[in-house]
Design a protein around this motif. Structure first.
Motif, PDB file in Angstrom:
ATOM      1  N   TRP A 155       0.247   8.758   6.350  1.00 12.19           N
ATOM      2  CA  TRP A 155      -0.669   8.597   5.163  1.00 12.19           C
ATOM      3  C   TRP A 155      -1.675   9.836   5.117  1.00 12.19           C
ATOM      4  CZ3 TRP A 155      -5.730   5.935   4.949  1.00 12.19           C
ATOM      5  CH2 TRP A 155      -6.131   5.757   3.657  1.00 12.19           C
ATOM      6  N   GLN A 169      -4.834   9.956   1.181  1.00 16.52           N
ATOM      7  CA  GLN A 169      -4.678   9.012   0.518  1.00 16.52           C
ATOM      8  C   GLN A 169      -2.935   9.233  -0.218  1.00 16.52           C
ATOM      9  OE1 GLN A 169      -7.601   7.015  -1.655  1.00 16.52           O
ATOM     10  NE2 GLN A 169      -9.246   7.762  -0.471  1.00 16.52           N
ATOM     11  N   PRO A 201       0.482   8.362  -4.586  1.00 15.07           N
ATOM     12  CA  PRO A 201      -0.909   8.005  -4.034  1.00 15.07           C
ATOM     13  C   PRO A 201      -0.932   6.723  -3.607  1.00 15.07           C
ATOM     14  CG  PRO A 201      -0.911   9.189  -6.235  1.00 15.07           C
ATOM     15  CD  PRO A 201       0.567   8.901  -5.968  1.00 15.07           C
ATOM     16  N   SER A 255      -4.197   4.476  -2.629  1.00 15.45           N
ATOM     17  CA  SER A 255      -5.572   4.827  -2.453  1.00 15.45           C
ATOM     18  C   SER A 255      -6.138   3.457  -1.634  1.00 15.45           C
ATOM     19  CB  SER A 255      -6.547   4.595  -3.742  1.00 15.45           C
ATOM     20  OG  SER A 255      -5.956   3.286  -4.487  1.00 15.45           O
ATOM     21  N   GLY A 256      -7.007   3.805  -0.572  1.00 14.32           N
ATOM     22  CA  GLY A 256      -7.538   2.834   0.018  1.00 14.32           C
ATOM     23  C   GLY A 256      -6.686   2.624   1.371  1.00 14.32           C
ATOM     24  N   LEU A 257      -7.285   2.553   2.400  1.00 15.58           N
ATOM     25  CA  LEU A 257      -6.842   2.316   3.784  1.00 15.58           C
ATOM     26  C   LEU A 257      -6.276   0.860   3.537  1.00 15.58           C
ATOM     27  CD1 LEU A 257      -6.144   2.920   6.556  1.00 15.58           C
ATOM     28  CD2 LEU A 257      -8.423   2.212   7.394  1.00 15.58           C
ATOM     29  N   TRP A 292      -2.540   0.487   2.489  1.00 10.04           N
ATOM     30  CA  TRP A 292      -1.280   1.012   3.192  1.00 10.04           C
ATOM     31  C   TRP A 292      -0.346   0.018   3.829  1.00 10.04           C
ATOM     32  CZ3 TRP A 292       1.420   4.822   3.642  1.00 10.04           C
ATOM     33  CH2 TRP A 292       2.435   5.183   4.650  1.00 10.04           C
TER      34      TRP A 292
END
Length: 111
Positions: A48, A51, A59, A61-63, A66
């Motif tokens: 990763w 992002q 894409p 978005s945001g940990l 994941w």
């Protein structure tokens, strides 16, 4: 208004072939492919970057999103098709976890 969309959200931007080409270039710069055919490291955060899932070229978005993506069947299928991956030895992936971060002292300007 009669059928008129007055929402404040921007329309979702579709991923273009130019985006995909750029993400694949990032993947090739950062990852060594074909090193994990068993898929043992398919959820690694090394995959990763900015992002973007470097395996799926998409894409994320945001940990917190994941793990949801990395545990999905499409990601795992793509990972296995590529023969697995690992971060190249000359690349460094900082730990995104912030649990060791020192809290900022409370100041009146925060209120």
């Amino acid at each position: 208004r009669d059928g008129e969309d007055v929402g404040l959200t921007a329309p979702k931007r579709l991923k273009s072939s130019e985006d995909t080409a750029e993400y694949e270039e990032w993947r090739d710069e950062r990852l060594e492919l074909g090193v994990d055919p068993e898929g043992l490291n398919a959820q690694s955060l090394d995959l990763w970057y900015a992002q973007i899932c470097l395996i799926c070229s998409t894409p994320i978005s945001g940990l917190s999103n994941w793990p949801i993506h990395a545990n999905g069947s499409k990601h795992m299928s793509r990972y296995l098709t590529l023969g697995g991956a690992k971060l190249k030895d000359d690349k460094h992936r900082p730990d995104p976890q912030l649990q060791d971060a020192q809290p900022i002292p409370i100041q009146m300007s925060m209120y």
